[in-house]
Design an enzyme around this catalytic site. Structure first.
Site, PDB file in Angstrom:
ATOM      1  N   ASP A 181      44.675 -35.956 -20.343  1.00  0.00           N
ATOM      2  CA  ASP A 181      43.449 -36.688 -20.622  1.00  0.00           C
ATOM      3  C   ASP A 181      42.232 -35.890 -20.155  1.00  0.00           C
ATOM      4  OD1 ASP A 181      42.143 -39.405 -21.270  1.00  0.00           O
ATOM      5  OD2 ASP A 181      41.460 -39.031 -19.217  1.00  0.00           O
ATOM      6  N   GLU A 216      43.644 -33.192 -24.474  1.00  0.00           N
ATOM      7  CA  GLU A 216      42.494 -33.870 -25.078  1.00  0.00           C
ATOM      8  C   GLU A 216      41.278 -32.996 -24.802  1.00  0.00           C
ATOM      9  OE1 GLU A 216      40.199 -38.196 -25.065  1.00  0.00           O
ATOM     10  OE2 GLU A 216      40.902 -37.342 -23.177  1.00  0.00           O
TER      11      GLU A 216
END
Length: 529
Positions: free
Chosen positions: A210, A260
């Site tokens: 993330d 990401e």
């Protein structure tokens, strides 16, 4: 139970991830096994046959760890504990093993930029312990330290700093309940390497990272000024040392990383995909691209070009747990996606959006690389408008109530038409729209023309398109046409029907051809070469 895949099948190869179909599971909204209204691991385990029939190669689970759920689980309090709302660590281990018996691998989500304010480290830091060095605490500016240490803004709106009782401030690029870790401290690096090993030892095949470009900050924490290079907290060069260390761990276990990474600079983006760093990264250019032939072709070309020098496969994503669902987005006047333009009450033509989403499914699944499917995308679910008094997403509150937030794409799935709560389980934690049963998986499974049937058939037939690179074919304006080694994909975004090129058979179409055998607008087809 289905047998394990044969050694020659993509899901059994060591490089399975290069052309995999990966299904994103937002556990809280997938399936409720214990009837408390919250999705859980028991619900996922019960639905593994559905996922196997869909034909996916892997499941990516958004965070299932212990969390106060101030940001949908991305505020992690303990990485080694499954949140009790979802189940137990033993259940997670069973799920990983049971999925693998069906030929489905597991990818877990790691959130290295920040932790929950309920994490043991941060609680100790607030008490003045040495753990304070693991975060970014600073004195404020102004006569009495009443101003934040710098002008950085939270990704969710408002200042990126919160003041505590002793007068100091701590950094949080997201919500105040998500304090940023200081990645210059060796204990932070060691802890995350230990977390990776913890989950890889339990059989996970990969890790999604993330906010992968945000970890490292300029130690001086200077004010942000537009055009500043290097950026004080995005895409810092020191990040690559972190991911090289992680890659060495992944290689020990034969695991894969997906980052990401939101970056406009294609050359900087590709650096994360060098052979000794991340295996793959999400393709946000394609996800945010409007339904426009020229823009889509440019996005595809640029994506393939930026991956080519480092030998990494592209990834193709139409939506996820953070963005407006595809059916809704493609049914609006503005068919792109931008967090800044989200608003309540945006007019939407769902019939139009559904036609385009069906065509986009065939487009994405025909492209070279890996494809990610967000849960419910295969059911054609639209974005739900959540009553304001039921919204939980911090993006809504940090915007002063103007942003509808992300809860509309997180509404619990409909499984059984006519059943209470559309077969999800107990009364869902987010309200389902009244027509949710119309999208139920059991109803769609019986309908050969449904979105679910289209996805199942497309995933089954995808290998018939062949491997290798993409070759564009001559086509009228507004039509995308390209060849793979075994077939041709044609997508009509023009205002008039398009004639099909020479072919030896029709593999699959997102909608019917017209009476003259031409491809209508907003329709895609796969042809045997």
């Amino acid at each position: 139970m289905s047998p394990l895949p044969s050694p020659s099948s993509p899901s059994a190869r060591g490089d399975w991830w290069r052309d995999a179909v990966i299904y994103q599971v937002y556990v809280r909204s997938f399936a409720d096994g214990d009837g408390d209204g919250t999705g859980d691991l028991a619900g996922v385990r019960a639905r593994l046959p559905y996922l196997a029939e869909l034909g996916v190669d892997a499941l990516w689970f958004t965070p299932w760890y212990l969390s106060p759920m101030k940001d949908g689980g991305y505020d992690v309090a303990d990485y080694r504990v499954i949140d009790p709302a979802f189940g137990t660590l033993a259940e997670a281990e069973k799920l990983i093993a049971e999925a693998l018996q069906l030929g489905i691998r597991t990818i877990v989500d790691i959130v290295p930029n920040h932790v929950s304010d309920q994490h043991a480290w941060f609680r100790a830091a607030l008490r003045g312990g040495p753990e304070r060095e693991l975060f970014h605490f600073r004195p404020g500016r102004g006569a009495d330290g009443e101003l934040p240490p710098n002008n950085w803004r939270s990704q969710f709106g408002g200042p990126a700093w919160t003041r505590i009782a002793d007068g100091s401030w701590y950094l949080h690029l997201f919500a105040p309940e998500q304090p940023d870790l200081d990645w210059s401290h060796p204990a932070v690096r060691q802890e995350h390497e230990d977390i990776l090993r913890f989950w890889l030892e339990r059989g996970v095949a990969g890790v999604r990272i993330d906010s992968a470009a945000l970890l490292v900050k300029d130690p001086a924490l200077p004010d942000f000024t537009e055009g500043r290079d290097p950026h004080p907290y995005v895409d810092r060069d020191e990040l690559h040392d972190v991911y090289r260390a992680w890659r060495a761990i992944a290689d020990e276990y034969g695991a894969v990383f997906v980052g990401e990474v939101w970056l406009p600079d294609t050359e900087r983006f590709a650096r994360y995909l060098r052979p000794d760093e991340l295996h793959t990264a999400f393709n946000f250019s394609f996800l945010t691209c409007p339904w426009d032939a020229g823009r889509l072709r440019r996005s595809i070309d640029e994506t393939l070009a930026e991956h080519a020098p480092v030998g990494a496969p592209a990834t193709w994503v139409l939506c996820n747990h953070d963005v407006t669902r595809t059916v809704t987005r493609y049914g609006r006047e503005d068919t792109g996606f931008d967090f800044a333009t989200k608003a309540f009450g945006t007019p939407t033509d769902l019939d139009l959006g559904t036609r385009r989403a069906r065509a986009a499914a065939l487009l994405s699944l025909a492209l070279p690389g890996a494809v990610y499917i967000y849960q419910g995308e295969e059911l054609g679910l639209p974005e739900a408008e959540i009553p304001r008094d039921r919204i939980e997403d911090p993006m809504h509150f940090r915007s002063g109530g103007t942003d509808p937030g992300r809860d509309g794409c997180r509404v619990p799935l409909p499984w059984t038409a006519g059943a209470p709560h559309a077969g999800f389980g107990g009364e869902p934690w987010l309200p389902q729209p009244p027509d949710w049963s119309d999208y139920a998986a059991d109803r769609q499974a019986r309908d050969p023309e449904s979105m679910l049937s289209l996805y199942r058939e497309a995933i089954r037939l995808r290998p018939a398109l062949g491997e290798g690179p993409l070759t564009w074919l001559p086509a009228p304006d507004g039509v995308l046409a390209f060849r793979r080694t075994g077939g041709v994909c044609l997508v009509n975004l023009a205002g008039t029907p398009a004639a099909l090129p020479a072919h030896s058979g029709l593999l699959l179409a997102s909608g019917p051809l017209d009476a003259d055998g031409r491809l209508p607008e907003d329709t895609a087809v796969w042809l045997r070469a």
